[in-house]
Design a protein around this motif. Sequence first.
Motif, PDB file in Angstrom:
ATOM      1  N   LYS A  38      26.544  21.591   3.768  1.00  5.91           N
ATOM      2  CA  LYS A  38      25.425  21.121   4.604  1.00  5.91           C
ATOM      3  C   LYS A  38      24.459  21.229   3.113  1.00  5.91           C
ATOM      4  CE  LYS A  38      27.240  21.156   8.459  1.00  5.91           C
ATOM      5  NZ  LYS A  38      28.621  21.139   8.054  1.00  5.91           N
ATOM      6  N   SER A  39      23.922  19.920   2.989  1.00  8.20           N
ATOM      7  CA  SER A  39      23.185  20.034   1.942  1.00  8.20           C
ATOM      8  C   SER A  39      21.720  20.867   2.126  1.00  8.20           C
ATOM      9  CB  SER A  39      22.519  18.418   1.533  1.00  8.20           C
ATOM     10  OG  SER A  39      21.750  18.092   2.639  1.00  8.20           O
ATOM     11  N   LYS A  40      21.326  21.281   0.934  1.00 11.22           N
ATOM     12  CA  LYS A  40      20.223  22.203   1.148  1.00 11.22           C
ATOM     13  C   LYS A  40      18.852  21.400   0.277  1.00 11.22           C
ATOM     14  CE  LYS A  40      22.844  26.155   1.290  1.00 11.22           C
ATOM     15  NZ  LYS A  40      24.334  26.468   0.440  1.00 11.22           N
ATOM     16  N   ASP A  41      17.807  21.930   0.514  1.00  9.99           N
ATOM     17  CA  ASP A  41      16.420  21.538   0.085  1.00  9.99           C
ATOM     18  C   ASP A  41      15.519  22.731  -0.212  1.00  9.99           C
ATOM     19  OD1 ASP A  41      13.997  18.918   0.631  1.00  9.99           O
ATOM     20  OD2 ASP A  41      14.643  19.698  -1.260  1.00  9.99           O
ATOM     21  N   VAL A  42      14.691  22.707  -1.309  1.00 12.18           N
ATOM     22  CA  VAL A  42      13.661  23.636  -1.318  1.00 12.18           C
ATOM     23  C   VAL A  42      12.193  23.082  -0.912  1.00 12.18           C
ATOM     24  CG1 VAL A  42      12.379  25.118  -2.896  1.00 12.18           C
ATOM     25  CG2 VAL A  42      14.673  24.517  -3.418  1.00 12.18           C
ATOM     26  N   SER A  43      11.548  23.820   0.190  1.00 12.39           N
ATOM     27  CA  SER A  43      10.678  23.482   0.861  1.00 12.39           C
ATOM     28  C   SER A  43       9.333  23.858  -0.144  1.00 12.39           C
ATOM     29  CB  SER A  43      10.580  23.865   2.068  1.00 12.39           C
ATOM     30  OG  SER A  43       9.478  23.522   2.892  1.00 12.39           O
ATOM     31  N   PHE A  44       8.547  22.858  -0.699  1.00  8.83           N
ATOM     32  CA  PHE A  44       7.507  23.003  -1.423  1.00  8.83           C
ATOM     33  C   PHE A  44       6.480  23.431  -0.544  1.00  8.83           C
ATOM     34  CE2 PHE A  44       3.257  21.541  -3.336  1.00  8.83           C
ATOM     35  CZ  PHE A  44       3.451  22.333  -4.352  1.00  8.83           C
ATOM     36  N   SER A  45       6.096  22.738   0.714  1.00  4.10           N
ATOM     37  CA  SER A  45       5.071  23.401   1.588  1.00  4.10           C
ATOM     38  C   SER A  45       5.144  24.556   2.068  1.00  4.10           C
ATOM     39  CB  SER A  45       5.053  22.295   2.513  1.00  4.10           C
ATOM     40  OG  SER A  45       5.994  22.316   3.321  1.00  4.10           O
ATOM     41  N   GLN A  46       6.366  24.869   2.021  1.00  8.12           N
ATOM     42  CA  GLN A  46       6.569  26.561   2.509  1.00  8.12           C
ATOM     43  C   GLN A  46       6.264  27.438   1.638  1.00  8.12           C
ATOM     44  OE1 GLN A  46       9.699  26.908   5.074  1.00  8.12           O
ATOM     45  NE2 GLN A  46       9.253  28.966   5.635  1.00  8.12           N
ATOM     46  N   MET A  47       6.520  27.006   0.283  1.00 10.77           N
ATOM     47  CA  MET A  47       6.260  27.797  -0.849  1.00 10.77           C
ATOM     48  C   MET A  47       4.960  28.070  -1.255  1.00 10.77           C
ATOM     49  SD  MET A  47       9.110  27.128  -3.808  1.00 10.77           S
ATOM     50  CE  MET A  47       8.528  28.381  -4.936  1.00 10.77           C
ATOM     51  N   LEU A  48       4.082  26.874  -0.896  1.00 12.32           N
ATOM     52  CA  LEU A  48       2.682  26.915  -0.989  1.00 12.32           C
ATOM     53  C   LEU A  48       2.087  27.619  -0.081  1.00 12.32           C
ATOM     54  CD1 LEU A  48       0.257  25.513  -2.542  1.00 12.32           C
ATOM     55  CD2 LEU A  48       0.432  23.632  -0.723  1.00 12.32           C
ATOM     56  N   ASN A  49       2.532  27.613   1.210  1.00 17.29           N
ATOM     57  CA  ASN A  49       2.008  28.493   2.173  1.00 17.29           C
ATOM     58  C   ASN A  49       2.105  30.046   2.058  1.00 17.29           C
ATOM     59  OD1 ASN A  49       0.847  26.405   3.678  1.00 17.29           O
ATOM     60  ND2 ASN A  49       2.827  26.087   5.076  1.00 17.29           N
ATOM     61  N   GLU A  50       3.345  30.359   1.583  1.00 15.42           N
ATOM     62  CA  GLU A  50       3.536  31.638   1.045  1.00 15.42           C
ATOM     63  C   GLU A  50       2.554  32.019   0.149  1.00 15.42           C
ATOM     64  OE1 GLU A  50       7.471  32.128  -0.118  1.00 15.42           O
ATOM     65  OE2 GLU A  50       8.166  31.846   1.935  1.00 15.42           O
ATOM     66  N   ALA A  51       2.381  31.296  -0.781  1.00 11.78           N
ATOM     67  CA  ALA A  51       1.485  31.587  -1.880  1.00 11.78           C
ATOM     68  C   ALA A  51      -0.037  31.689  -1.535  1.00 11.78           C
ATOM     69  CB  ALA A  51       1.531  30.397  -3.158  1.00 11.78           C
ATOM     70  N   LYS A  52      -0.496  30.925  -0.548  1.00  9.85           N
ATOM     71  CA  LYS A  52      -1.923  30.905   0.142  1.00  9.85           C
ATOM     72  C   LYS A  52      -2.110  32.427   0.854  1.00  9.85           C
ATOM     73  CE  LYS A  52      -2.577  26.302   0.899  1.00  9.85           C
ATOM     74  NZ  LYS A  52      -2.991  25.085   1.884  1.00  9.85           N
ATOM     75  N   THR A  53      -0.998  32.832   1.525  1.00  7.57           N
ATOM     76  CA  THR A  53      -1.164  34.020   2.372  1.00  7.57           C
ATOM     77  C   THR A  53      -0.982  35.221   1.466  1.00  7.57           C
ATOM     78  OG1 THR A  53       1.224  34.095   2.970  1.00  7.57           O
ATOM     79  CG2 THR A  53      -0.392  32.789   4.449  1.00  7.57           C
TER      80      THR A  53
END
Length: 129
Positions: A38-53
């Motif tokens: 199954k192809s995978k992808d890195v979620s930029f928006s989730q990384m951004l939310n982690e950085a915000k919190t």
Amino acid sequence: MSLFSGTITDLERGLNYSALKSKVISQNIANVDTPNYKSKDVSFSQMLNEAKTSPIQAYRTDQRHIEFESSGSGGGTFSSQFRYRSNGNGVDMDKEQANLATNTIYYNALVDRMNGKLNTLQNVIKGGR
């Protein structure tokens, strides 16, 4: 006082994200013929939310100021795409190649901006010569 501005730190985080995304895209391309992959992808928006919190670190000029600490992981998260071919593989080569080209452009832009920042810093250190 910090020698490097927050911009350099942000550029570093962007480069880390781009490197992680490139690694994931390469894994997807390498496994294009692997059954049930199954192809995978890195979620930029989730990384951004982690950085915000995540808490930040701040310079305190007085003992009565509130303390801040940094605890950002920067690991990123992965999401799977569920498109199947006859062998159960979920990798779309056209999409992966387009993602790789986009990520390469993004990475090169960040590297150019980082070089500009470091050249400015080097110019300041040399006294403008």
